[in-house]
Design a protein around this motif. Structure first.
Motif, PDB file in Angstrom:
ATOM      1  N   GLY A 310       0.939  -1.088  -0.060  1.00 50.12           N
ATOM      2  CA  GLY A 310      -0.128  -0.130   0.011  1.00 50.12           C
ATOM      3  C   GLY A 310       0.956   1.380   0.016  1.00 50.12           C
ATOM      4  N   PRO A 311       0.300   2.324  -0.292  1.00 50.14           N
ATOM      5  CA  PRO A 311       1.136   3.739  -0.524  1.00 50.14           C
ATOM      6  C   PRO A 311       1.678   4.116   0.849  1.00 50.14           C
ATOM      7  CG  PRO A 311      -0.974   3.806  -1.606  1.00 50.14           C
ATOM      8  CD  PRO A 311      -0.914   2.745  -1.002  1.00 50.14           C
ATOM      9  N   LEU A 312       0.956   3.641   2.050  1.00 53.33           N
ATOM     10  CA  LEU A 312       1.738   4.158   3.506  1.00 53.33           C
ATOM     11  C   LEU A 312       2.692   3.250   3.677  1.00 53.33           C
ATOM     12  CD1 LEU A 312      -1.418   4.859   5.466  1.00 53.33           C
ATOM     13  CD2 LEU A 312       0.159   6.618   4.515  1.00 53.33           C
ATOM     14  N   GLN A 313       2.457   1.975   3.340  1.00 53.22           N
ATOM     15  CA  GLN A 313       3.619   1.026   3.496  1.00 53.22           C
ATOM     16  C   GLN A 313       5.010   1.466   2.855  1.00 53.22           C
ATOM     17  OE1 GLN A 313       1.259  -2.433   2.500  1.00 53.22           O
ATOM     18  NE2 GLN A 313       1.722  -3.584   4.508  1.00 53.22           N
ATOM     19  N   GLY A 314       4.877   1.693   1.449  1.00 53.54           N
ATOM     20  CA  GLY A 314       6.022   2.144   0.695  1.00 53.54           C
ATOM     21  C   GLY A 314       6.695   3.387   1.197  1.00 53.54           C
ATOM     22  N   ALA A 315       5.704   4.269   1.659  1.00 57.52           N
ATOM     23  CA  ALA A 315       6.223   5.464   2.226  1.00 57.52           C
ATOM     24  C   ALA A 315       6.999   5.477   3.365  1.00 57.52           C
ATOM     25  CB  ALA A 315       5.223   6.587   2.288  1.00 57.52           C
ATOM     26  N   ALA A 316       6.489   4.483   4.390  1.00 59.16           N
ATOM     27  CA  ALA A 316       6.906   4.308   5.748  1.00 59.16           C
ATOM     28  C   ALA A 316       8.322   3.614   5.691  1.00 59.16           C
ATOM     29  CB  ALA A 316       6.089   3.660   6.781  1.00 59.16           C
ATOM     30  N   ALA A 317       8.227   2.535   4.802  1.00 62.38           N
ATOM     31  CA  ALA A 317       9.524   1.706   4.680  1.00 62.38           C
ATOM     32  C   ALA A 317      10.512   2.820   3.937  1.00 62.38           C
ATOM     33  CB  ALA A 317       9.381   0.611   3.577  1.00 62.38           C
ATOM     34  N   THR A 318      10.624   3.533   3.131  1.00 65.36           N
ATOM     35  CA  THR A 318      11.397   4.345   2.352  1.00 65.36           C
ATOM     36  C   THR A 318      11.995   5.371   3.528  1.00 65.36           C
ATOM     37  OG1 THR A 318      10.503   4.145   0.379  1.00 65.36           O
ATOM     38  CG2 THR A 318      12.036   6.270   0.643  1.00 65.36           C
ATOM     39  N   PHE A 319      11.090   6.107   4.528  1.00 62.09           N
ATOM     40  CA  PHE A 319      11.229   6.767   5.335  1.00 62.09           C
ATOM     41  C   PHE A 319      12.030   6.114   6.334  1.00 62.09           C
ATOM     42  CE2 PHE A 319      10.686   8.433   9.703  1.00 62.09           C
ATOM     43  CZ  PHE A 319      10.970   9.864   9.580  1.00 62.09           C
ATOM     44  N   MET A 320      11.896   4.893   6.648  1.00 61.90           N
ATOM     45  CA  MET A 320      12.869   4.021   7.578  1.00 61.90           C
ATOM     46  C   MET A 320      14.226   3.896   6.900  1.00 61.90           C
ATOM     47  SD  MET A 320      11.324   3.982  10.679  1.00 61.90           S
ATOM     48  CE  MET A 320      12.574   2.956  11.351  1.00 61.90           C
ATOM     49  N   LEU A 321      14.134   3.689   5.820  1.00 56.93           N
ATOM     50  CA  LEU A 321      15.505   3.358   5.221  1.00 56.93           C
ATOM     51  C   LEU A 321      16.534   4.560   5.381  1.00 56.93           C
ATOM     52  CD1 LEU A 321      17.233   1.641   3.310  1.00 56.93           C
ATOM     53  CD2 LEU A 321      16.088   2.696   1.222  1.00 56.93           C
ATOM     54  N   TRP A 322      15.865   5.861   4.853  1.00 54.61           N
ATOM     55  CA  TRP A 322      16.879   6.931   5.008  1.00 54.61           C
ATOM     56  C   TRP A 322      17.049   7.177   6.397  1.00 54.61           C
ATOM     57  CZ3 TRP A 322      15.501   7.137  -0.053  1.00 54.61           C
ATOM     58  CH2 TRP A 322      16.268   8.189  -0.922  1.00 54.61           C
ATOM     59  N   LEU A 323      16.215   7.141   7.380  1.00 48.91           N
ATOM     60  CA  LEU A 323      16.586   7.258   8.777  1.00 48.91           C
ATOM     61  C   LEU A 323      17.590   6.513   9.479  1.00 48.91           C
ATOM     62  CD1 LEU A 323      15.886   8.961  11.270  1.00 48.91           C
ATOM     63  CD2 LEU A 323      14.006   7.133  11.944  1.00 48.91           C
ATOM     64  N   VAL A 324      17.464   5.052   9.038  1.00 49.70           N
ATOM     65  CA  VAL A 324      18.688   3.977   9.466  1.00 49.70           C
ATOM     66  C   VAL A 324      19.870   4.488   8.864  1.00 49.70           C
ATOM     67  CG1 VAL A 324      19.019   1.726   9.534  1.00 49.70           C
ATOM     68  CG2 VAL A 324      16.769   2.638  10.127  1.00 49.70           C
ATOM     69  N   VAL A 325      19.669   4.538   7.492  1.00 51.87           N
ATOM     70  CA  VAL A 325      21.243   4.973   6.909  1.00 51.87           C
ATOM     71  C   VAL A 325      21.820   5.879   7.436  1.00 51.87           C
ATOM     72  CG1 VAL A 325      22.163   5.154   4.800  1.00 51.87           C
ATOM     73  CG2 VAL A 325      20.563   3.510   4.926  1.00 51.87           C
TER      74      VAL A 325
END
Length: 397
Positions: A310-325
């Motif tokens: 879903g759109p929220l899942q894609g957005a949340a995953a990308t946000f977490m990717l940037w935050l963690v990296v």
């Protein structure tokens, strides 16, 4: 929206997301390996005498610590020259007091009265660049704190074929939310891209510190080559390139202390740099959204159905990717982490995207609390027969 249009939008968003994530990965890797790569290129062995030039304008919280650091250099022979267009300002008085505490070092305070440039900073640099006792000059901004071995290390980069040595800045001393936003911008996407281009032997004029030879500067056109823009550091690099000299980033980053900032100050500083990049490095400016988390998060939301999300899942995953990296990179660089990192990242992305859009619509920038046109008319500056003759400076002390 038709099915065809929807599919096209999803493909475009997915392509944007892939490019952004690859850029995040490669630039993060570059940030980790660039110090070793650049150190291997640092081949200079001798240590010529140096004039350290300190332009003085505002008395900020970090002023004394930053300017005192010029006197702590473990370098055999150097002088310290300061210059100000306002010799009776609080910052000028503080600079003289610092000089008085260091009688062991050759110092001079110059009153800059030149009016030849679009940038008041360039006008202030005419005096120290022209009156420096030595051909090799290190200019540093007033909020840059030099480590004791920094001049020694940067000098290793000023090898044959190199005209300008700059350093990738990182922000420290961030006591409030606005300064933490600016540190996230500078230490995050901005630094990652500079590390990446440095790995490929590319460099840009970044004026936190500039180490160069005055003879090279004059051969490249002197002040006439940088007086047309408030982005004098980038113009300096372009001028040197025209005479066959490279600009490089040092293997040592340089610390700039921010102190307490307001959101307006942060926005205006970022807008100034963005307008300069739009005018002087358009291709780089056009590519900047690929280096931002915000557009990638939006792209992930649009393209998420390709992955069965879903759109929220894609957005949340990308946000977490940037935050963690980015937090892992900060930790690897020895910088402290904060529980407010997610909120800082959100605010940063809002500021960066807003600034990027705003930069398309203006040529006005703010520097030292005054507004200027980002580019002046170079033909309006009267040519001088020599740089030294162009100096209208009064020596003090």
């Amino acid at each position: 929206m038709t099915l065809l249009a929807t599919e096209f939008a999803q493909w475009a968003a997915a392509s944007f997301w892939v490019v952004s994530v690859l850029l995040l990965a490669f630039s993060t890797l570059a940030a980790l390996v660039q110090p070793r790569i650049a150190a291997r290129r640092a081949t200079r062995k001798d240590q010529p005498p140096v004039s350290i030039a300190l332009p003085v304008k505002l008395l900020e919280n970090c002023f004394e610590r930053a300017q005192e650091s010029a006197f702590a250099q473990q370098y055999p022979d150097y002088e310290v020259v300061a210059a100000s267009c306002e010799p009776d300002s609080d910052a000028s008085r503080a600079m003289r007091a610092i000089f008085a505490r260091h009688p062991e070092r050759s110092t001079r305070f110059l009153c800059s009265t030149a009016k030849i440039a679009a940038s008041p900073k360039v006008d202030n640099l005419v005096a120290p660049f022209s009156e420096a006792a030595y051909d090799t000059i290190l200019m540093k901004d007033a909020n840059v704190v030099l480590a004791p071995d920094e001049l020694v290390e940067h000098m290793r980069q000023l090898a044959p074929g190199v005209g300008l040595v700059c350093a990738i800045p990182y922000c420290a001393d961030t006591p409030n939310f606005a300064s933490q936003i600016e540190a996230s911008i500078v230490n995050g996407p901005h630094a990652r891209m500079l590390y990446l281009v440095s790995c490929f032997r590319q460099g840009y004029g970044v004026g936190k510190i500039m180490l160069f030879r005055r003879s090279d500067f004059l051969r490249a056109g002197g002040f006439a080559a940088i007086s047309h823009t408030v982005g004098e550091d980038n113009a300096f690099g372009h001028a040197l390139a025209r005479v066959g000299l490279r600009t490089v980033f040092s293997h040592r980053p340089v610390r700039q202390d921010l102190g307490r900032r307001s959101l307006v100050e942060v926005y205006q500083r970022q807008l100034r740099w963005s307008v300069i990049r739009r005018g002087d490095a358009l291709l780089t400016f056009l590519f900047e959204p690929f280096n931002q988390a915000g557009p990638a998060i939006v792209a992930a939301a649009v393209a998420a159905p390709f992955m069965g999300l879903g759109p929220l899942q894609g957005a949340a995953a990308t946000f977490m990717l940037w935050l963690v990296v980015e937090n892992l990179l900060s930790s690897a660089k020895g910088r402290s982490l904060t529980w407010g990192a997610p909120l800082i990242l959100v605010a940063r992305e809002i500021v960066m995207l807003t600034v990027w859009i705003h930069a398309w619509t203006t040529n006005r920038v703010v520097w030292a609390k005054a507004s200027f046109g980002a580019r002046g008319d170079a033909s309006s500056h009267k040519p001088q027969t020599s740089e030294r003759a162009a100096v209208a400076a009064r020596k003090e002390g």
